[in-house]
Write an enzyme that holds these catalytic residues in place. Sequence first.
Site, mmCIF file in Angstrom:
data_model
loop_
_atom_site.group_PDB
_atom_site.id
_atom_site.type_symbol
_atom_site.label_atom_id
_atom_site.label_comp_id
_atom_site.label_asym_id
_atom_site.label_seq_id
_atom_site.Cartn_x
_atom_site.Cartn_y
_atom_site.Cartn_z
ATOM 1 N N GLY A 132 0.842 -1.194 0.000
ATOM 2 C CA GLY A 132 0.000 0.000 0.000
ATOM 3 C C GLY A 132 0.874 1.238 0.000
ATOM 4 N N LYS A 165 -10.983 -11.869 -15.651
ATOM 5 C CA LYS A 165 -11.175 -12.012 -17.101
ATOM 6 C C LYS A 165 -10.515 -13.284 -17.656
ATOM 7 C CE LYS A 165 -12.659 -9.797 -20.848
ATOM 8 N NZ LYS A 165 -13.847 -8.945 -20.936
ATOM 9 N N CYS A 219 5.352 -6.206 1.626
ATOM 10 C CA CYS A 219 5.720 -4.787 1.598
ATOM 11 C C CYS A 219 5.074 -4.036 2.769
ATOM 12 C CB CYS A 219 5.361 -4.185 0.239
ATOM 13 S SG CYS A 219 6.196 -2.625 -0.047
ATOM 14 N N TYR A 220 4.083 -3.184 2.520
ATOM 15 C CA TYR A 220 3.378 -2.517 3.633
ATOM 16 C C TYR A 220 2.874 -3.575 4.626
ATOM 17 C CZ TYR A 220 -0.183 0.434 5.921
ATOM 18 O OH TYR A 220 -0.958 1.122 6.832
ATOM 19 N N GLY A 277 -22.151 -10.333 -27.770
ATOM 20 C CA GLY A 277 -21.163 -11.017 -28.599
ATOM 21 C C GLY A 277 -19.770 -10.871 -28.008
ATOM 22 N N GLU A 326 4.445 -10.805 -6.500
ATOM 23 C CA GLU A 326 3.366 -10.924 -7.482
ATOM 24 C C GLU A 326 3.726 -10.365 -8.852
ATOM 25 O OE1 GLU A 326 3.492 -8.987 -4.867
ATOM 26 O OE2 GLU A 326 2.601 -7.023 -5.194
ATOM 27 N N ASP A 341 -17.632 -11.584 -22.127
ATOM 28 C CA ASP A 341 -18.347 -11.785 -20.865
ATOM 29 C C ASP A 341 -19.788 -12.234 -21.075
ATOM 30 O OD1 ASP A 341 -15.983 -10.794 -20.008
ATOM 31 O OD2 ASP A 341 -16.734 -8.809 -19.515
ATOM 32 N N HIS A 396 8.056 -7.565 -3.729
ATOM 33 C CA HIS A 396 6.758 -7.922 -4.341
ATOM 34 C C HIS A 396 6.882 -9.224 -5.140
ATOM 35 C CE1 HIS A 396 4.450 -4.245 -3.459
ATOM 36 N NE2 HIS A 396 5.658 -3.708 -3.409
#
Length: 519
Positions: free
Chosen positions: A60, A375, A87-88, A230, A177, A233, A175
């Site tokens: 953060g 997604k 981190c934070y 179309g 990630e 999603d 980090h």
Amino acid sequence: MAFGHSMNELIVLLDFGSQYTQVIARRVREAHVYSTILPFNTPADEIAKLQPKGLILSGGPSSVYAEKAPLPDPGIFALNIPVLGICYGVQLLAHFLGGKVEPGQKREYGKGTLTVADPECPLFRDLPGALQVWNSHGDKLTKMPEGFRTVATTSNSEYAAIEDRSRHLYGIQFHPEVVHTPLGRELLANFIHGICACRSDWTMQRYLGQATEELRAQIGKDQVILGLSGGVDSSVAAALLHQAVGDQLTCIFVNNGLLRSGEAEAVQEVFGRHFKMRLHYEDSTELFIKRLDRVTDPERKRKIIGRTFIEVFTACAEQFGNARFLAQGTLYPDVIESVPIAGNPASMIKSHHNVGGLPKRLKFKLVEPLRRLFKDEVRQLGVELGLPKEMVHRQPFPGPGLAVRCLGAVTAEKLRVLRAADAIVVHEMKAADWYYKTWQTFAVLLPVRSVGVMGDERTYDFTIAIRAVESQDGMTADWVRLPYDLLEHISSRITNEVRGINRCVLDITSKPPGTIEWE
Ligand code: XMP
């Protein structure tokens, strides 16, 4: 209905405003474990009710000692579940458990080398003794929290990774990630599978089974309608609902006349003929074109298209007045709750749902079968459901369609020209194996005429701009360096085959300062 996760093991991620919070959640899911993001101040007893197998504290922008620093319920450290502070997050461990955090003499930003001091630490299981990691912090730990020991260092920090193995508490300053920490996924997997002992029970194949059952329970014998565009999603939501409730689902497809070449036909082919769904096809081309007559202002165009869509969809929906449910392809990033965090303007409470604006008198109950998914998971689910690649990996396409790629006033003739040019761009990009490597590639019709020569004839025709961009999320983008031969081929085909066009240009603007669409 809130789709429960009771069937899956869970990692809870508390969000302290990091720009990477969603990336962490996705990394956990890529390790086939379900993750959910909760606001940083979620009470510990609420977290306990979810029975998570582990807790991750995100990074953060704040300092733990700042006046308005986002702080968690201290009860989270007594839940007796493993905690990983990133981190934070590691600074919070120090702040609450008897350590000390101070502003660093020098900011540690960018790539660094981590030296593992204790290879027995379960976080570093099967990882090398030196790792490339990515840092982004100003504050640093100056005193270890009680009961902790250091397990890895960097040249700037003797506490780059710390642990209290007996209480299953771990903290890392870097980090894991981001892609700039190449073995970050493995480190997170060590936490999730090794330390939290999670099974790998989150797969789209399994989700398909669970969601089908849950949708059947939620919908019962009632009817459902769904607005099918179309796009990825709504297409995946339609296929999933159809698998769950068959003919109780009716899809409404509105052709606004602003679609690309072959799109309306493809939707009818796939959903109508292949899946044999009940598909209501509403051709409103003329209405939209009429409403857009001589409108040149981009914002007005968008508003007219949005309003007209709602009007048409509402009228269609009313024909299915006996339906109790309206299905929407809302995704997880649209429903994550967050609280504003000082210093992070991006963190605001999100407005929910993408079909806002439907009149209240439509008294449907919402069903959102994708609201737990990111997604990329929706795409995997689409594959499981047997949707064609063109749909599952379809590029984003704006709601106002070709109207925002046809600069100035929209006419049926201009749309014909744009559609033909765009079809050539798409076809050639696919043939050259570039299409699915770009975020978006399309043609834009400019309201600019210039002089050309064809045979012995002078021409005075319009211009097509080719836009090809790469992007992660549409927020920033860079133009794609396509091979000259491919560009030449596209340009030559457009100027030869599309009547009304005598010039092709390439857009080499990144976002920012440009936007992806031209209007
Ligand atoms: P811009 O042009 O703002 O676009 O850089 C960023 C991304 O959003 C898409 N886009 C839209 N999508 N309705 C949509 O559903 C819209 O009105 C709209 N406008 C832009 C655009 O295609 C790109 O992917």
